[in-house]
Motif scaffolding. Structure first.
Motif, short mmCIF file in Angstrom:
data_model
loop_
_atom_site.label_atom_id
_atom_site.label_comp_id
_atom_site.label_asym_id
_atom_site.label_seq_id
_atom_site.Cartn_x
_atom_site.Cartn_y
_atom_site.Cartn_z
N ARG A 140 0.83 -1.21 0.00
CA ARG A 140 0.00 0.00 0.00
C ARG A 140 0.86 1.25 0.00
N HIS A 142 -0.01 5.32 0.95
CA HIS A 142 -0.98 6.29 1.43
C HIS A 142 -0.34 7.67 1.48
N ARG A 172 -3.87 5.00 -2.03
CA ARG A 172 -4.91 5.96 -1.62
C ARG A 172 -4.26 7.33 -1.46
N ALA A 268 -5.46 6.89 8.43
CA ALA A 268 -6.71 6.13 8.50
C ALA A 268 -7.80 6.95 9.19
N LEU A 279 -10.19 1.70 7.63
CA LEU A 279 -9.03 1.02 7.06
C LEU A 279 -8.32 0.22 8.14
#
Length: 472
Positions: A140, A142, A172, A268, A279
């Protein structure tokens, strides 16, 4: 004539009615300093001042956002209760032992050991390092940023995200709806087409009532890649010269260790506040042999208290020998101004490093209004000249450092969502001292005698700008 007289009488009555309503309404809902500024504006231009106050006078957020922040804080505290082995314990009877419980009580995060913190001062190098880490992502990516421009830097970040998404990495991106307007407009559809989830924080327009006051902003700069590395600091996703004539100098911390999970928790939380989606946070983060104790300080209007202001003021009061504060925008409230004055008069060496150039003219004028008082108390002021010094950090004695997105102004203290990283490590503070010494070597000191020779019209301009400090 009679109609004109009646109309004039009604306008005069309305004019004074607004003043009276403001006199009773504003002080009950606003801090004394802000209330004075707003009452002054309403007193001079009632028909304009009151609507402006109703729109911008109180830093309100929607009930939904406040509730979601409270829920996120509860989850963060519950998760940390299961990880007591990571908690770092400061020595008793030290400044660190006093600041740690305040930050944890207000900002939710306990201090954790086992971190490595690299201080990145080169603008292009910091971006290149971030992109290299994105290119190594496996699970991931972020990103949470206030500003993203449609320039070479924005393009490079987008391409790195696209490469990561092509490898199956879940990406994200959270961008402030105002600060990153150009980046959102240029890249949103392109990123969504690659299954990269992009969201605008605190959107305006018809949705503003579900957000909050229209000028509240998320000013954080955070990147988290897998559970391996995190970034926090002052640098946005834009080229150094995105403000013409003001090339930026920044400071970014590249973090490894348990603090990465805490940065992920902040992301998150903001994701949940904005989207309602929960999340999973990767909590199993490897401990670094560098073993730098750190503690996160999130702040903003969603919290019950002014976390950033309280922590900064506490650190100023806890200084015993030397205090260095670096900020591009210095418009303190009375509590911060008083703390600096007391520290200097108590014999603490207080050094304030500001930028000689400033991209916000009214703020620059307002901060100059504080120079005389601070210099008289013994505070040293230096103006860094080569670039626009956009870095935001402070160091206390030899063992506490705070860096991140927090400016020393009322906007950062009361209106913006901000993030700070506290480091309780003498070696890191020494590295920060080296950076501060480099600033000072390229800065012009402000002398009280010279400052008092400035023209009277400048003093008047500064005083008027200072009156508007709560409106900035």
């Amino acid at each position: 004539m009679v109609v004109e007289w009646m109309l004039g009488s009604w306008l005069l009555l309305l004019d004074w009615l607004i003043r009276l309503v403001a006199l009773f309404w504003i002080p009950a809902r606003t801090t004394p300093g802000a209330a004075r500024s707003w009452l002054l504006l309403v007193g001079f231009v009632p028909l304009l001042g009151l609507p402006l106050y109703l729109a911008f006078g109180h830093p309100w957020l929607s009930r939904q956002r406040l509730q979601r922040q409270a829920e996120a804080s509860q989850v963060i505290r519950e998760e940390q209760a299961l990880q007591d082995a990571l908690r770092w314990q400061p020595r008793a009877d030290t400044a660190t032992a006093e600041i740690v419980p305040l930050v944890e009580c207000q900002g939710d995060f306990m201090p954790v050991h086992g971190n490595a913190v690299d201080l990145l001062t080169g603008y292009d190098d910091a971006l290149a390092t971030l992109i290299a880490d994105i290119d190594q992502a496996e699970e991931r990516v972020h990103l949470l940023y206030y500003l993203m421009f449609d320039d070479a830097v924005g393009e490079a970040i987008v391409e790195a995200l696209q490469r990561a998404a092509a490898r199956g990495v879940h990406c994200r991106v959270l961008l402030d709806a105002v600060g990153a307007k150009r980046g959102l407009r240029a890249y949103r559809k392109r990123l969504l087409a690659r299954q990269i989830d992009v969201r605008a924080m605190l959107p305006g327009g018809l949705r503003w009532r579900r957000s909050g006051r229209m000028d509240l902003r998320n000013h954080r700069k955070i990147a988290v890649i897998d559970n391996r590395v995190g970034y926090v600091g002052s640098q946005n996703l834009a080229a150094a010269g995105f403000v013409p004539g003001h090339p930026n100098r920044e400071l970014v911390a590249r973090v490894r260790g348990p603090a990465v999970a805490h940065l992920e928790a902040v992301f998150a939380s903001d994701w949940y506040i904005e989207t309602g989606q929960r999340l999973d946070v990767l909590v199993d983060v490897p401990v670094s042999v560098d073993d730098v104790p750190t503690q996160l300080l999130p702040s903003g209007p969603a919290y019950p208290f002014s976390n950033a202001r309280d922590a900064v003021n506490a650190l100023v009061h806890l200084a015993r020998r030397r205090l260095v504060l670096v900020t591009p925008y210095f418009v303190p409230d009375e509590a911060t101004l008083s703390a600096l004055r007391i520290a200097a008069l108590s014999g603490v060496e207080v050094q304030l490093i500001l930028s000689a150039s400033n991209n916000q003219r009214l703020t620059a004028w307002a901060q100059e209004a504080y120079y005389d008082e601070l210099l008289r108390c013994g505070v040293r002021i230096a103006l860094y000249e080569p670039h626009f010094l956009h870095a935001k950090h402070l160091s206390v004695d030899d063992d506490i450092a705070l860096l991140g997105s927090i400016n020393l102004d009322i906007r950062s203290f009361a209106l913006n969502a901000e993030i700070g990283l506290l480091c309780y490590d003498s070696a890191l503070v020494q590295r920060l001292r080296t950076i501060e010494a480099d600033y000072l070597a390229q800065a012009r000191p402000v002398q009280l005698e010279d400052w008092r020779r400035r023209p009277a019209w400048r003093r008047s301009r500064e005083g008027i700008a200072r009156l508007a400090d709560a409106l900035m």
